[in-house]
Design an enzyme around this catalytic site. Structure first.
Site, PDB file in Angstrom:
ATOM      1  CD  GLU A 143      38.752  87.874  48.884  1.00  0.00           C
ATOM      2  OE1 GLU A 143      39.380  87.450  47.902  1.00  0.00           O
ATOM      3  OE2 GLU A 143      37.739  87.330  49.318  1.00  0.00           O
ATOM      4  CD  GLU A 151      33.941  87.241  52.245  1.00  0.00           C
ATOM      5  OE1 GLU A 151      34.227  86.141  51.737  1.00  0.00           O
ATOM      6  OE2 GLU A 151      34.129  88.323  51.680  1.00  0.00           O
TER       7      GLU A 151
END
Lengths: 318, 634
Positions: free
Chosen positions: B475, B543
């Site tokens: 991220e 994820e």
């Protein structure tokens, strides 16, 4: 085998008593449910069993806003009105034996079967109804059928079932169903079998939330060894069994109500465990898992409020 | 080292993204070395002297109030406290425990923008060096060199220090380091004295590295991994590069081994010996140990392959001997043959078979010590993996303890080895993608820092068979700098795949960042949508299945995709273990687990710290049986 025994029936001024050799059940007219369930001299009820609609908000429920959408069911879970009560004796509806009508009965009334139906009305907008029908036979079996009337305009249900609160904490429970804690969308890994669970464990999620549901259950036996009866010091364990009627049910056995769990932000904030809360569930919403900040539970694991829900089970001596 | 040694520390380095390592020994392979075979057998090297234990310690609220001369050789540290190393300053009670997810830990208290994001002249001077929230841990350790280390070159190794550290020995500046999760080594040799030596370390909670280390986790600081003194013999294997390759027939292969030796001594020979798991010799060679040497480059006709089900490892041993034939050092290393690639059908294969990732993300966690994990913790986690058919781990979002990589080799756990990089606080704003102050972005001033992190990760762990993917970080959006990291890995290590998810948010870099299409928390429908529309890269979920509280419902829909789409390769559950901290309840005295916000830490993301398949005490959550079922089925 023909059961020649008869139930003893007490047409009381505020209650209907139904009993046999070593059991006695008292159905309250004013308190909206079964007030006493005694088998072998042991009381099994702390307060009357009522329909239950709420589960303590899970992290996913919070994330996707489900608790807010379904908030009416929290109120419905805490408070509910009884609209009317029907009684059938040997299959025949009798005129409600409200005093002085019950003067016609004696102190030695008997029956082969007694059935009492509580007609509840939810405090939701719009309102809907739940019918809970208890049927007692001389072998002490207490059959319970529950009917939720689907109603358009209500939010989806978090859960639907009957909640029993027992006076003291169970020492264990045993069930035949799936291993571990299971939900409709998380039960593929559950292994069918008979499982013994010591104590009344609360799954220690960081924030207390709904937990401990067991799907696809054929029966569950709850064992206690203490009562609130000041004249009963026995510690000999005693049990009560919930058995499937037609199809399997789901249940949880915890020391807390959904509201108690809802109110805590940590497990250590929960009250000291002192009672047993058994929820026999006819419908369970999935827990979801895609994410915890918005993703909904998959549609097939929702509980639509506009469709009827029917389920049943039998309570027997353990 | 080609770099000139810097002799004076400067506080302004904390503010400068272009300064992140000063006088550090270059990153190198993580091999251990031993004096003789007995030491190898006992896993105890007499070249190593642990400095773990009690150190002297002083805590300062900010850089201005630190004790500026504490590193001087004659500084009297007798009024310092005692602290345990390794350990976190928060757990020692000096500093408030804090958890926050995307926002920076100074949110609502100090306004900061990363240097150069608001303009080329906005260099951030003073942002951290004068930061009122830049707490300082000042450590002093006195030690005497063990006899076995004396008369050798000696370095010090810090395996993990968060966030920025300066070190001195006997008053002499050793160096400066950032990148909290990879080892830092400094040469002590010029400054060592006979008898007692005084090591001083200043650890700053914040520096420009803080912008790159915004991981969703408890935010700690301190010396949290082992510290060792390491002596090296006159000639020493500084870096080892083992390159086992598998031929197209998946039965034969090639072994290439490169070594870089430090030091020179006439007559020093490097003996390389490779045995299979049964102890039979596969290859041997002997060469002069001098500088850069290729110790092996040999075809092997018959090889055993390494995978999850059969993590077959070969034993490589390099023995350096002196003129008299006596061992100088022995380096054992286990490696396996395996081949990871993307085939013509755009499917990731391992040894020619489609790879199915049944993975978890794993933060390093111990409820009693935070990010200080023990060997027992790691072994327990491996046992949990095996019991529940977990075959892959992503080291979210930083390199792990050195021992973890070896455990994954031995146990056949596929690794996605992630860099220490996460900067979501610079581009995820109130749910929007708003990258106006994103770092590293395409800023030239931040490029070297993130490339250094890529290099540290590669050089340290390059020999681990278990690593199938390098991950550029988590991220952090996408720009030229992360593109440069991608390029670094592709050039340096064509034998593995590169993973990065953040490019999803900046698709113009899709062609140049990441070998795989990676998403997080995509719904099964979204994944199908990708796979049905001319997918260019194999798909994985870095994820998925967010296991916060009572969760993991609906896993079937993801597992069904494995049956339908060969290019769907599975994913890594978020995550392995709850991050919660064991404390004594102030009311009941019971041991309880606490999460974000429970330490008066504001701003916080509270219970979001706990999303594990395991509770923080390493007992399984009920959802684990579902994972065991589905991961066992595929």
């Amino acid at each position: 085998m023909v059961n020649t025994k008869q139930l003893r029936v007490v047409y009381g001024d505020g209650t209907l008593g139904v009993g046999g050799d070593d059991f006695h059940y008292i159905f309250s007219y004013s308190r909206g449910g079964l007030e006493s369930l005694v088998i072998g001299g042991k009381e099994w009820l702390y307060r009357e069993p009522k329909p239950t609609f709420w589960r303590a908000t899970t992290d996913n429920d919070r994330g996707n806003g489900f608790s807010k959408k379904s908030i009416q069911w929290l109120g419905a879970d805490m408070f509910i009105d009884v609209k009317s009560i029907d009684i059938k004796v040997n299959g025949q509806l009798i005129e409600f034996p409200k005093p002085p009508l019950n003067n016609q009965y004696s102190d030695h009334e008997t029956a082969a079967q007694v059935e009492i139906s509580y007609h509840y009305q939810t405090l939701t907008i719009p309102q809907t109804t739940v019918d809970v029908t208890y049927s007692v036979t001389p072998d002490s079996a207490l059959q319970i059928k529950v009917h939720y009337a689907g109603k358009k305009g209500l939010p989806e249900l978090p859960v639907f079932g009957m909640r029993f609160i027992m006076p003291t904490k169970a020492v264990s429970y045993q069930y035949n169903g799936l291993s571990g804690e299971t939900y409709p969308d998380r039960m593929a890994g559950g292994i069918p079998g008979t499982y013994q669970v010591a104590g009344l464990p609360v799954t220690k999620y960081l924030v207390p939330e709904d937990n401990g549901v067991h799907m696809q259950t054929n029966w569950v036996t709850v064992t206690r060894q203490s009562t609130k009866d000041n004249s009963d010091a026995s510690t000999v364990p005693f049990s009560l069994k919930f058995e499937k009627l037609t199809g399997p049910f789901a249940f949880s056995a915890l020391p807390y109500t959904a509201e108690e769990l809802e109110n805590a932000t940590h497990i250590e904030e929960l009250p000291l465990p002192r009672r047993t809360v058994v929820s026999i569930l006819g419908a369970v919403r999935g827990v979801g898992g895609i994410d915890s900040w918005g993703a909904d539970v998959e549609p097939q694991y929702h509980i639509p409020a506009d469709q009827d829900i029917d389920f049943g089970f039998v309570i027997k001596r353990g | 080292m080609s770099q000139k040694t810097v002799t004076q520390a400067a506080l302004r380095w904390l503010d400068d993204p272009e300064v992140f390592r000063v006088n550090e020994i270059p990153a190198h392979s993580d091999h251990q070395f031993f004096k003789n075979q007995d030491e190898v057998n006992q896993h105890q090297s007499s070249f190593v002297q642990s400095l773990n234990g009690d150190w002297r310690f002083a805590y300062a609220q900010d850089p201005m109030s630190r004790q500026k001369d504490f590193y001087q050789a004659d500084f009297d540290s007798s009024n310092f406290d005692t602290i345990r190393v390794p350990g976190l300053i928060e757990f020692a009670g000096y500093h408030k425990i804090k958890y926050i997810n995307t926002l920076y830990p100074w949110e609502g208290k100090i306004f900061r923008r990363p240097a150069y994001t608001m303009g080329p002249d906005q260099d951030g001077a003073g942002m951290f060096s004068e930061g009122k929230d830049n707490h300082v841990g000042q450590y002093v350790k006195k030690f005497t060199l063990a006899p076995a280390l004396q008369h050798h070159q000696v370095r010090i190794r810090f395996e993990g220090v968060q966030t920025a550290m300066y070190a001195w020995l006997n008053g002499h500046f050793l160096g400066y380091a950032e990148d909290s999760f990879t080892p830092h080594e400094f040469d002590l040799t010029p400054y060592l004295v006979d008898g007692e030596n005084t090591l001083a370390v200043a650890v700053f909670n914040r520096s420009t590295a803080s912008f790159l280390e915004d991981q969703d986790m408890f935010r700690f600081f301190g010396i949290f991994r082992d510290v060792s003194l390491i002596a090296q013999p006159a000639v020493h294997l500084e870096d080892l590069s083992i390159k086992p390759t598998v031929n197209d027939d998946f039965q034969s292969g090639r072994l290439t081994v490169d070594a870089q030796f430090n030091g020179q001594q006439a007559g020093t020979v490097a003996h390389l010996n490779v045995t299979d798991a049964a102890g039979h010799q596969v290859y041997e060679s002997s060469q002069k140990a001098d500088g850069d040497v290729r110790l092996a480059d040999t075809p092997l006709e018959s090889i055993h392959l390494w995978d999850h089900d059969n993590p077959y490892l070969y034993q490589l041993t390099i023995t350096l001997t002196d003129q008299a034939g006596q061992p100088l050092e022995i380096v054992p290393y286990q490696f396996g043959f395996r081949r990871i690639e993307i085939n013509q059908a755009k499917v990731i294969t391992l040894n020619g078979q489609r790879l199915i990732i049944k993975g978890v993300n794993r933060h390093e966690w111990d409820a009693k010590s935070g990010r200080v994990v023990t060997m027992a913790d790691m072994q327990a986690d491996i046992a949990t993996f095996k019991k529940n058919h977990i075959n892959a781990v992503r080291t979210c979002h930083y390199p792990d303890h050195l021992a973890w990589y070896r455990l994954c080799d031995v146990n056949g756990i596929y690794m996605m080895a992630e860099n220490n990089l996460e900067s979501h606080g610079t581009w995820q704003k109130l749910g929007d993608v708003e990258p106006s102050d994103n770092v590293p972005g395409s800023l030239p001033q931040w490029r070297a820092a993130v490339l250094d992190r890529a290099k540290n990760n590669y050089e340290t762990f390059k020999n681990h068979t278990s690593i199938l993917f390098w991950s550029l970080g988590n991220e952090s959006y996408a720009g030229d700098d992360i593109e440069a990291m991608n390029q670094y890995y592709k050039q340096t290590d064509p034998s593995r795949l590169v993973h990065y998810e953040g490019v999803f948010h900046n698709p113009k870099y899709k062609a140049t960042i990441s070998d795989v299409e990676s998403r997080m928390y995509a719904t099964p429908t979204e994944i199908e949508d990708y796979l049905k529309h001319d997918p260019q890269k194999p798909f994985l979920l870095c994820e998925y299945m967010h296991d916060m509280g009572n969760s993991i419902g609906g896993m079937k829909s993801y597992m069904d995709l494995l049956d339908k789409y060969p290019m769907y390769q599975g994913g890594f559950i978020w995550d392995f273990i709850d991050q919660a901290i064991e404390v004594k309840d102030e009311v009941t005295g019971q041991k309880v687990l606490r999460y974000g916000g429970d330490f008066d830490d504001r701003v916080s993301d509270y219970e979001f710290s706990g999303d594990g398949l395991m509770f923080a005490d390493r007992t399984e959550k009920p959802a684990m049986q579902e994972v065991r079922y589905y991961y066992g089925k595929y």
